[in-house]
Enzyme design. Structure first.
Site, PDB file in Angstrom:
ATOM      1  N   GLN A  78      63.304  37.006 -17.540  1.00 54.87           N
ATOM      2  CA  GLN A  78      64.205  37.549 -16.895  1.00 54.87           C
ATOM      3  C   GLN A  78      63.634  38.265 -15.761  1.00 54.87           C
ATOM      4  O   GLN A  78      62.520  38.675 -15.726  1.00 54.87           O
ATOM      5  CB  GLN A  78      64.859  38.569 -17.900  1.00 54.87           C
ATOM      6  CG  GLN A  78      65.967  39.309 -17.307  1.00 54.87           C
ATOM      7  CD  GLN A  78      67.220  38.355 -17.099  1.00 54.87           C
ATOM      8  OE1 GLN A  78      67.355  37.517 -17.923  1.00 54.87           O
ATOM      9  NE2 GLN A  78      67.920  38.828 -16.081  1.00 54.87           N
ATOM     10  N   ASP A 115      65.769  28.245 -16.945  1.00 55.94           N
ATOM     11  CA  ASP A 115      66.421  28.906 -15.848  1.00 55.94           C
ATOM     12  C   ASP A 115      66.516  27.807 -14.608  1.00 55.94           C
ATOM     13  O   ASP A 115      67.201  27.978 -13.587  1.00 55.94           O
ATOM     14  CB  ASP A 115      65.675  29.990 -15.419  1.00 55.94           C
ATOM     15  CG  ASP A 115      66.584  31.606 -16.078  1.00 55.94           C
ATOM     16  OD1 ASP A 115      67.620  31.237 -16.058  1.00 55.94           O
ATOM     17  OD2 ASP A 115      65.854  32.152 -16.062  1.00 55.94           O
ATOM     18  N   LYS A 134      72.276  37.416 -23.839  1.00 55.28           N
ATOM     19  CA  LYS A 134      71.674  35.850 -24.096  1.00 55.28           C
ATOM     20  C   LYS A 134      71.217  35.674 -25.231  1.00 55.28           C
ATOM     21  O   LYS A 134      71.576  34.709 -26.052  1.00 55.28           O
ATOM     22  CB  LYS A 134      70.387  35.920 -22.957  1.00 55.28           C
ATOM     23  CG  LYS A 134      70.863  35.722 -21.549  1.00 55.28           C
ATOM     24  CD  LYS A 134      69.774  35.763 -20.707  1.00 55.28           C
ATOM     25  CE  LYS A 134      70.229  35.878 -19.215  1.00 55.28           C
ATOM     26  NZ  LYS A 134      69.318  35.790 -17.950  1.00 55.28           N
TER      27      LYS A 134
HETATM   28  N1  GUN Z   1      68.085  37.772 -13.018  1.00 56.16           N
HETATM   29  C1  GUN Z   1      69.517  37.923 -12.310  1.00 56.16           C
HETATM   30  N2  GUN Z   1      69.849  36.668 -12.711  1.00 56.16           N
HETATM   31  C2  GUN Z   1      68.877  36.103 -13.592  1.00 56.16           C
HETATM   32  C3  GUN Z   1      69.260  34.610 -14.075  1.00 56.16           C
HETATM   33  O1  GUN Z   1      70.080  33.771 -14.179  1.00 56.16           O
HETATM   34  N3  GUN Z   1      67.894  34.333 -14.920  1.00 56.16           N
HETATM   35  C4  GUN Z   1      66.940  35.083 -15.033  1.00 56.16           C
HETATM   36  N4  GUN Z   1      65.770  35.046 -15.522  1.00 56.16           N
HETATM   37  N5  GUN Z   1      66.721  36.475 -14.335  1.00 56.16           N
HETATM   38  C5  GUN Z   1      67.874  36.916 -13.669  1.00 56.16           C
END
Ligand code: GUN
Length: 281
Positions: free
Chosen positions: A97, A120, A53
């Site tokens: 996350q 998100d 990311k």
């Molecule tokens: N953990 C697994 N997929 C995601 C996601 O799309 N965003 C976040 N923040 N954590 C995750």
């Protein structure tokens, strides 16, 4: 043999456009778009996702602010950081996350992110807007990426039977809502579903988000179906999806690979949400 949906290539094109929009934002406002990324603990998979990311931010002229907190951090300290970032004018998006360590309640933490900065789309306000079909909310990244992948086939979603296997808040539930918004007939299956194979066999669009390697086999797939594999399972044979790619590819009409399918699209959509959020302020 199915057509392989190249999420990596589609994501690359989206990131090119985002880089242009982000640079234009900087020219107009004199500051870069900013995304804060918070990671708690040492989960190796999360470390890889977060690194991807951050790399994608650089590529798109988005400033990333990375916060790595110790596994033992308490919820109050994490929430205090979120409150600080909520007020920071240079921060357009905040991402925590997941998963968080067991002693921290994810729902409590996510609800502290101001919905306008919820990159998100996990906040109840944004999930609620999706549910109600209201515009202006942030849509979760993986579901948004899945819809883009399906649309890339050119096959209309309207009227099709879409079967989602998995009912998580991150993927299963929001992708079901998006498919419904696109006029699909949607069935959501999960671990207690009876006669799963009978249902998946009638799917024109099959989204597998169960977290079990090679769970969807060729005998469960309708000929010509669009098969989207959300799985990221680490096995002794390496990274593996929820779909048994090698058998299903001979039955499906379209299929996403793992890696290189849904994963890159999730990252692209995160940046999309961040840029959209900055522009709407
Ligand atoms: N953990 C697994 N997929 C995601 C996601 O799309 N965003 C976040 N923040 N954590 C995750």
């Amino acid at each position: 043999m199915a057509e392989i949906l190249d999420g990596k290539a589609i994501a690359e094109k989206i990131k090119q456009d985002l880089a242009i929009r982000a640079t234009e934002f900087e020219r107009k406002t004199g500051r870069k778009i900013g995304l804060a990324v918070i990671r708690v603990g040492a989960d190796p998979a999360s470390a890889v996702y977060v690194r991807n990311k951050i790399k994608a931010c650089e590529r798109c002229n988005i400033r990333s602010l990375s916060y790595e907190l110790d596994e033992s951090v308490n919820a109050d300290a994490l929430i205090a950081l979120i409150h600080k970032l909520n007020k920071e004018p240079d921060v357009d998006g905040i991402l925590v996350q997941l998963p968080l360590p067991k002693h921290i309640d994810e729902r409590v933490v996510l609800s502290e992110i101001t919905p306008d900065k919820d990159a998100d789309g996990f906040h109840a306000v944004n999930a609620g807007k999706l549910f109600l079909g209201e515009k202006g909310g942030t849509v979760a990244c993986t579901p948004r990426g899945i819809i883009e992948l399906i649309k890339s086939t050119g096959v209309p979603i309207s009227g099709k039977h879409a079967v989602v296997v998995g009912r998580s808040n991150i993927v299963g539930k929001p992708v079901a809502m998006l498919l419904l918004q696109n006029d699909a007939t949607v069935t959501v299956c999960h671990s207690r579903t009876q006669n799963l194979k009978d249902i998946t066999l009638s799917a024109d669009i099959l989204v597998a988000a169960v977290g079990k390697s090679n769970f969807i086999t060729a005998d469960m797939v309708k000929r010509g179906a669009i098969v989207i594999d959300v799985g990221m399972n680490r096995t002794e044979n390496g990274l593996c999806g929820d779909v048994d790619f090698y058998s299903v590819k001979d039955v499906a009409g379209y299929i996403t690979p793992v890696p290189g399918g849904v994963g890159p699209m999730t990252v692209a959509m995160l940046l999309c949400n961040t840029v959209d959020g900055a522009m709407h302020e």
